[in-house]
Design a protein around this motif. Structure first.
Motif, PDB file in Angstrom:
ATOM      1  N   ASP A  92       0.805  -1.222   0.000  1.00  0.00           N
ATOM      2  CA  ASP A  92       0.000   0.000   0.000  1.00  0.00           C
ATOM      3  C   ASP A  92       0.835   1.267   0.000  1.00  0.00           C
ATOM      4  O   ASP A  92       0.307   2.355   0.175  1.00  0.00           O
ATOM      5  N   VAL A  93       2.123   1.146  -0.187  1.00  0.00           N
ATOM      6  CA  VAL A  93       3.017   2.306  -0.154  1.00  0.00           C
ATOM      7  C   VAL A  93       2.840   3.149  -1.414  1.00  0.00           C
ATOM      8  O   VAL A  93       2.412   2.648  -2.447  1.00  0.00           O
ATOM      9  N   SER A  94       3.140   4.437  -1.300  1.00  0.00           N
ATOM     10  CA  SER A  94       3.124   5.307  -2.469  1.00  0.00           C
ATOM     11  C   SER A  94       4.399   6.132  -2.485  1.00  0.00           C
ATOM     12  O   SER A  94       4.812   6.670  -1.459  1.00  0.00           O
ATOM     13  N   PHE A  95       5.000   6.230  -3.647  1.00  0.00           N
ATOM     14  CA  PHE A  95       6.204   7.039  -3.799  1.00  0.00           C
ATOM     15  C   PHE A  95       5.895   8.358  -4.519  1.00  0.00           C
ATOM     16  O   PHE A  95       6.797   9.107  -4.847  1.00  0.00           O
ATOM     17  N   VAL A  96       4.616   8.631  -4.751  1.00  0.00           N
ATOM     18  CA  VAL A  96       4.219   9.910  -5.345  1.00  0.00           C
ATOM     19  C   VAL A  96       4.630  11.017  -4.379  1.00  0.00           C
ATOM     20  O   VAL A  96       4.401  10.931  -3.180  1.00  0.00           O
ATOM     21  N   GLY A  97       5.277  12.043  -4.928  1.00  0.00           N
ATOM     22  CA  GLY A  97       5.719  13.151  -4.092  1.00  0.00           C
ATOM     23  C   GLY A  97       7.108  12.989  -3.524  1.00  0.00           C
ATOM     24  O   GLY A  97       7.566  13.825  -2.748  1.00  0.00           O
ATOM     25  N   ARG A  98       7.796  11.947  -3.900  1.00  0.00           N
ATOM     26  CA  ARG A  98       9.164  11.746  -3.425  1.00  0.00           C
ATOM     27  C   ARG A  98      10.129  11.983  -4.575  1.00  0.00           C
ATOM     28  O   ARG A  98       9.926  11.432  -5.653  1.00  0.00           O
ATOM     29  N   PRO A  99      11.133  12.765  -4.441  1.00  0.00           N
ATOM     30  CA  PRO A  99      11.662  13.340  -3.206  1.00  0.00           C
ATOM     31  C   PRO A  99      10.980  14.640  -2.785  1.00  0.00           C
ATOM     32  O   PRO A  99      11.226  15.138  -1.704  1.00  0.00           O
ATOM     33  N   CYS A 100      10.107  15.197  -3.630  1.00  0.00           N
ATOM     34  CA  CYS A 100       9.359  16.393  -3.237  1.00  0.00           C
ATOM     35  C   CYS A 100       8.037  16.416  -3.990  1.00  0.00           C
ATOM     36  O   CYS A 100       7.872  15.741  -4.998  1.00  0.00           O
ATOM     37  N   SER A 101       7.122  17.215  -3.487  1.00  0.00           N
ATOM     38  CA  SER A 101       5.823  17.332  -4.142  1.00  0.00           C
ATOM     39  C   SER A 101       5.945  18.167  -5.412  1.00  0.00           C
ATOM     40  O   SER A 101       6.909  18.926  -5.582  1.00  0.00           O
ATOM     41  N   LEU A 102       4.951  18.051  -6.282  1.00  0.00           N
ATOM     42  CA  LEU A 102       4.951  18.870  -7.494  1.00  0.00           C
ATOM     43  C   LEU A 102       4.840  20.351  -7.144  1.00  0.00           C
ATOM     44  O   LEU A 102       5.386  21.197  -7.844  1.00  0.00           O
ATOM     45  N   ALA A 103       4.163  20.661  -6.034  1.00  0.00           N
ATOM     46  CA  ALA A 103       4.033  22.055  -5.604  1.00  0.00           C
ATOM     47  C   ALA A 103       5.381  22.666  -5.239  1.00  0.00           C
ATOM     48  O   ALA A 103       5.584  23.869  -5.412  1.00  0.00           O
ATOM     49  N   GLU A 104       6.312  21.846  -4.752  1.00  0.00           N
ATOM     50  CA  GLU A 104       7.643  22.321  -4.365  1.00  0.00           C
ATOM     51  C   GLU A 104       8.684  22.153  -5.461  1.00  0.00           C
ATOM     52  O   GLU A 104       9.783  22.693  -5.367  1.00  0.00           O
ATOM     53  N   LEU A 105       8.353  21.403  -6.493  1.00  0.00           N
ATOM     54  CA  LEU A 105       9.336  21.010  -7.505  1.00  0.00           C
ATOM     55  C   LEU A 105       9.990  22.197  -8.204  1.00  0.00           C
ATOM     56  O   LEU A 105      11.217  22.237  -8.346  1.00  0.00           O
ATOM     57  N   ASP A 106       9.205  23.165  -8.638  1.00  0.00           N
ATOM     58  CA  ASP A 106       9.764  24.285  -9.391  1.00  0.00           C
ATOM     59  C   ASP A 106      10.809  25.048  -8.579  1.00  0.00           C
ATOM     60  O   ASP A 106      11.830  25.467  -9.120  1.00  0.00           O
ATOM     61  N   THR A 107      10.561  25.199  -7.279  1.00  0.00           N
ATOM     62  CA  THR A 107      11.532  25.877  -6.409  1.00  0.00           C
ATOM     63  C   THR A 107      12.855  25.120  -6.384  1.00  0.00           C
ATOM     64  O   THR A 107      13.931  25.717  -6.514  1.00  0.00           O
ATOM     65  N   HIS A 108      12.795  23.818  -6.234  1.00  0.00           N
ATOM     66  CA  HIS A 108      14.013  23.001  -6.196  1.00  0.00           C
ATOM     67  C   HIS A 108      14.735  22.998  -7.546  1.00  0.00           C
ATOM     68  O   HIS A 108      15.963  23.125  -7.595  1.00  0.00           O
ATOM     69  N   LEU A 109      13.975  22.863  -8.614  1.00  0.00           N
ATOM     70  CA  LEU A 109      14.597  22.859  -9.938  1.00  0.00           C
ATOM     71  C   LEU A 109      15.259  24.202 -10.243  1.00  0.00           C
ATOM     72  O   LEU A 109      16.373  24.242 -10.785  1.00  0.00           O
ATOM     73  N   GLN A 110      14.595  25.278  -9.897  1.00  0.00           N
ATOM     74  CA  GLN A 110      15.163  26.598 -10.157  1.00  0.00           C
ATOM     75  C   GLN A 110      16.443  26.799  -9.349  1.00  0.00           C
ATOM     76  O   GLN A 110      17.427  27.360  -9.851  1.00  0.00           O
ATOM     77  N   ARG A 111      16.450  26.328  -8.113  1.00  0.00           N
ATOM     78  CA  ARG A 111      17.661  26.429  -7.281  1.00  0.00           C
ATOM     79  C   ARG A 111      18.817  25.683  -7.941  1.00  0.00           C
ATOM     80  O   ARG A 111      19.933  26.206  -8.035  1.00  0.00           O
ATOM     81  N   LEU A 112      18.568  24.475  -8.426  1.00  0.00           N
ATOM     82  CA  LEU A 112      19.611  23.697  -9.097  1.00  0.00           C
ATOM     83  C   LEU A 112      20.094  24.403 -10.360  1.00  0.00           C
ATOM     84  O   LEU A 112      21.300  24.450 -10.638  1.00  0.00           O
ATOM     85  N   LYS A 113      19.160  24.946 -11.103  1.00  0.00           N
ATOM     86  CA  LYS A 113      19.526  25.672 -12.323  1.00  0.00           C
ATOM     87  C   LYS A 113      20.376  26.903 -11.982  1.00  0.00           C
ATOM     88  O   LYS A 113      21.379  27.177 -12.645  1.00  0.00           O
TER      89      LYS A 113
END
Length: 114
Positions: free
Chosen positions: A10-31
């Protein structure tokens, strides 16, 4: 809370390592740091945790969205089908719990008492 450690189907890996709501912030930081390549670690358990041939379509849709957003920002993506020490019940990550059950092990606290 979500499923317990041993309730592997019953496990879900959706949202790992981060949620879609947080994704753009993380991607922009890496960029901003100058990165243009992502190694996206995918485990067998994340894709096929419920049983043989039973794919987690929600997780696959999540991965597609992650890749699309990263691509839109100019990232190259390496999808890494990853596995260490067989599974999280044997000290690593990768294989789903049903593979241990198929080999005759019970995925339960008793697995770690011998």
């Amino acid at each position: 809370g979500g499923p317990q450690f041993y309730e592997h189907q019953d496990v879900s890996f959706v949202g790992r390592p981060c949620s879609l709501a947080e994704l753009d912030t993380h991607l922009q930081r890496l960029k901003d740091w100058g990165f243009n390549l992502l190694r996206l670690v995918i485990t067998w358990e994340a894709v096929e945790h419920q049983g043989p041939g039973m794919y987690d379509e929600d997780y696959l849709k999540f991965l597609r969205k992650v890749c699309q957003r990263a691509g839109d920002l100019g990232f190259w993506i390496i999808i890494d089908p990853h596995q260490d020490c067989w599974s999280r019940w044997t000290g690593g990550d990768g294989a789903p719990g049903w593979t241990l059950e198929a080999a005759g092990f019970k995925v339960a606290p008793e697995l770690h008492t011998s």
